[in-house]
Scaffold this motif. Structure first.
Motif, short mmCIF file in Angstrom:
data_model
loop_
_atom_site.label_atom_id
_atom_site.label_comp_id
_atom_site.label_asym_id
_atom_site.label_seq_id
_atom_site.Cartn_x
_atom_site.Cartn_y
_atom_site.Cartn_z
N LEU A 66 104.24 18.95 47.67
CA LEU A 66 104.07 17.27 48.28
C LEU A 66 102.72 17.15 48.61
O LEU A 66 102.02 18.09 49.18
CB LEU A 66 104.77 17.19 49.60
N ASP A 67 102.41 16.10 47.91
CA ASP A 67 101.07 15.78 48.32
C ASP A 67 100.53 15.61 49.66
O ASP A 67 101.41 14.85 50.54
CB ASP A 67 100.55 13.89 47.53
N PRO A 68 99.62 16.36 50.15
CA PRO A 68 99.26 16.26 51.64
C PRO A 68 98.87 14.92 52.48
O PRO A 68 99.11 14.88 53.53
CB PRO A 68 97.96 17.35 51.70
N LEU A 69 98.33 14.03 51.39
CA LEU A 69 98.19 12.90 52.08
C LEU A 69 99.51 11.99 52.72
O LEU A 69 99.61 11.16 53.47
CB LEU A 69 97.57 12.01 51.26
N ALA A 70 100.45 12.42 51.97
CA ALA A 70 101.84 11.63 52.40
C ALA A 70 102.27 12.31 53.88
O ALA A 70 102.97 11.53 54.51
CB ALA A 70 103.07 12.36 51.33
N LEU A 71 101.69 13.37 54.32
CA LEU A 71 102.08 13.92 55.52
C LEU A 71 101.62 12.96 56.77
O LEU A 71 102.25 12.61 57.70
CB LEU A 71 101.70 15.14 56.04
N ARG A 72 100.34 12.37 56.31
CA ARG A 72 99.66 11.32 57.32
C ARG A 72 100.25 10.12 57.42
O ARG A 72 100.30 9.25 58.40
CB ARG A 72 98.18 11.27 56.88
N ALA A 73 100.90 9.83 56.34
CA ALA A 73 101.59 8.42 56.11
C ALA A 73 103.13 8.33 57.03
O ALA A 73 103.57 7.48 57.44
CB ALA A 73 102.02 7.91 54.90
N LEU A 74 103.58 9.55 57.43
CA LEU A 74 104.88 9.88 57.93
C LEU A 74 104.84 9.50 59.70
O LEU A 74 103.92 9.90 59.97
CB LEU A 74 105.65 11.05 57.78
N THR A 75 105.73 9.03 60.19
CA THR A 75 106.04 8.98 61.64
C THR A 75 106.48 10.50 62.07
O THR A 75 107.52 10.63 61.89
CB THR A 75 106.85 7.83 62.19
N PRO A 76 105.77 10.93 63.08
CA PRO A 76 106.21 12.49 63.57
C PRO A 76 107.74 12.31 64.15
O PRO A 76 108.37 11.25 64.61
CB PRO A 76 105.36 12.59 64.48
N GLN A 77 108.71 13.07 63.75
CA GLN A 77 110.07 13.15 64.22
C GLN A 77 109.94 13.53 65.60
O GLN A 77 109.29 14.31 66.23
CB GLN A 77 110.67 14.39 63.45
N ASP A 78 110.76 12.64 66.39
CA ASP A 78 111.08 12.68 67.65
C ASP A 78 112.15 13.90 68.04
O ASP A 78 113.31 13.49 67.97
CB ASP A 78 111.61 11.28 68.18
N GLY A 79 111.61 15.16 68.63
CA GLY A 79 112.67 15.94 68.86
C GLY A 79 113.50 16.60 67.64
O GLY A 79 112.84 16.50 66.62
N LEU A 80 114.34 17.37 68.17
CA LEU A 80 115.18 18.03 66.97
C LEU A 80 116.00 16.95 66.14
O LEU A 80 116.63 16.07 66.65
CB LEU A 80 116.02 19.01 67.52
N MET A 81 116.22 17.27 64.71
CA MET A 81 117.04 16.41 64.04
C MET A 81 118.68 16.53 64.29
O MET A 81 119.50 15.90 64.20
CB MET A 81 117.07 16.59 62.51
N ILE A 167 109.24 5.87 58.85
CA ILE A 167 109.86 7.18 58.16
C ILE A 167 109.31 8.28 58.57
O ILE A 167 108.12 8.67 58.63
CB ILE A 167 109.41 6.86 56.66
N ASN A 168 110.36 9.25 59.11
CA ASN A 168 110.02 10.39 59.40
C ASN A 168 109.79 11.67 58.31
O ASN A 168 108.92 12.36 58.79
CB ASN A 168 111.09 10.92 60.57
N HIS A 169 110.62 11.29 57.29
CA HIS A 169 110.46 12.62 56.47
C HIS A 169 110.64 11.96 54.96
O HIS A 169 111.05 10.66 54.89
CB HIS A 169 111.53 13.74 56.66
N VAL A 170 110.22 12.37 53.78
CA VAL A 170 109.99 12.13 52.40
C VAL A 170 110.63 13.25 51.84
O VAL A 170 110.28 14.36 51.82
CB VAL A 170 108.78 11.60 52.02
N VAL A 171 111.47 12.97 50.65
CA VAL A 171 111.90 13.83 49.81
C VAL A 171 111.75 13.24 48.37
O VAL A 171 112.13 12.22 48.11
CB VAL A 171 113.55 14.17 49.68
N VAL A 172 110.90 13.64 47.72
CA VAL A 172 110.66 13.24 46.23
C VAL A 172 111.36 14.11 45.20
O VAL A 172 111.40 15.43 45.32
CB VAL A 172 109.44 13.30 45.77
N VAL A 173 112.48 13.67 44.41
CA VAL A 173 113.22 14.33 43.57
C VAL A 173 112.94 14.14 42.14
O VAL A 173 112.89 13.11 41.78
CB VAL A 173 114.76 13.84 43.72
N ASP A 174 112.85 15.16 41.35
CA ASP A 174 112.48 15.17 39.99
C ASP A 174 113.76 15.14 39.25
O ASP A 174 114.54 16.31 39.45
CB ASP A 174 112.01 16.44 39.58
#
Length: 351
Positions: A66-81, A167-174
């Protein structure tokens, strides 16, 4: 005769007292049962550990893709899923190989998954790739262009702007290797609502002449087992020759059906048995920020959500021709759709 071992007091030598010996038998059986159960539990734990190690190794590679820049665009997860709502963006792209930094191409599929563990709810929101939106710093374009010009980072920012959901998490699917995952778990079961005969794309024939005579992919109505290739084709069909009224919206519904079927099979007991052998393969088409522990939490949330608690919906609109291109112009009803996804309003039947 009194005083002899085993003789009754009244002198009947035919009776032998076996009370103490009979009492020992159940104890031996209990010990054996406890031992067998202990061995089974130990083997199960070892098997689960081997599967987890293989799975964790694959997830580590997916995190690095995953592109490291994408991590900065995400909103941190609030607690455990396990116990907190989470919004996950799934982007399907066709690159024909393992994902890597710098991979370009338009996102062929855009789906949001919203979890609400406390309410045992799971919502899947399809976003049509032709939806006309304002892409930050690039103006009005089709939403699938966001990934092409700015990778997952810009795709995250654009979807957040359109939906208003952090958006808390992203999944890119090939999609080029997505079918391999489905084959690794032994296929998936998809409920096809109506018979489909596709247009001629992804021809499986070996010659041009055979492809010209080939009528297209056929999927009968009802539940059916699909291989990786079949599931991928089904999720990408844009034209159903039996129903010209179908559109990109219908295509989004098929993609949701495939994703949900894959999630169901991933958390099944059969996949658990295969985990030590396919744990790495399950993650090979992905690039994601999700850790192994978070993916397991997501699997637990999915497993605990009943089928009645799963909501499937999409953003809608009207089709318009702008500058020679076909766009979908979003409707005001999309605000209500987002409210259903977040649980602010009760789900409404499709119109």
């Amino acid at each position: 005769m009194q005083g002899e071992a085993g003789a009754r007091p009244d002198g009947d030598d035919a009776y032998t007292y076996k009370g103490p010996k009979q009492a020992k038998q159940p104890r031996r059986w209990r010990k054996r049962i406890v031992l067998v159960l202990g061995v089974l539990i130990l083997l199960t734990l070892i098997w689960a550990l081997l599967g987890y190690l293989a799975f964790r190794s694959g997830v580590k590679d997916a995190n690095e893709r995953l592109d490291p820049l994408a991590l900065r665009a995400l909103t941190p997860q609030d607690g455990l899923m396990f116990s907190n709502p989470s919004t996950i963006l799934i982007l399907g792209i066709d690159v024909g190989g393992r994902l890597r930094e710098g991979t370009t191409g338009r996102s062929d599929s855009i789906v949001l998954i919203r979890t609400d563990p406390d309410e045992h709810r799971l919502a899947l929101l399809s976003i049509p790739r032709d939806l006309r939106v304002d892409i930050p710093r690039h103006g009005a374009q089709k939403i699938n262009a966001a990934y092409a010009v700015g990778g997952p980072t810009l795709a995250i920012q654009t979807v957040e702007q359109v939906t208003g959901l952090p958006i808390n998490h992203v999944v890119v699917v090939d999609f080029g290797t997505f079918g391999d995952v489905i084959d690794a778990i032994g296929g998936i079961t998809v409920d096809v609502p109506r018979k489909v005969v596709s247009n001629k794309f992804e021809c499986p024939k070996s010659t041009k002449a055979e492809c010209e005579r080939w009528p297209g992919w056929r999927f009968p109505a009802g539940e059916q087992e699909m291989s990786g290739k079949e599931a991928l084709v089904y999720s990408r069909i844009r034209v159903n020759q039996l129903d010209p009224s179908e559109s990109d919206f219908t295509r989004g519904e098929r993609q949701q059906a495939v994703i949900e079927a894959l999630l169901d099979e991933t958390v099944s007991f059969t996949t658990f048995l295969k985990a030590p052998f396919i744990g790495d393969d399950l993650i090979s088409p992905l690039a994601t920020d999700l850790s192994a522990e978070q993916l397991l939490q997501l699997a637990w949330v999915k497993w605990r959500t009943p089928s009645s608690g799963t909501l499937q919906c999409r953003l809608g609109g009207t089709i318009a021709d702008i500058g020679g291109q076909s766009f979908i112009i979003g409707s005001e009803e999309n605000v209500s759709v987002i409210a259903m996804v977040t649980g602010k309003t009760a789900p409404q039947p499709p119109r």
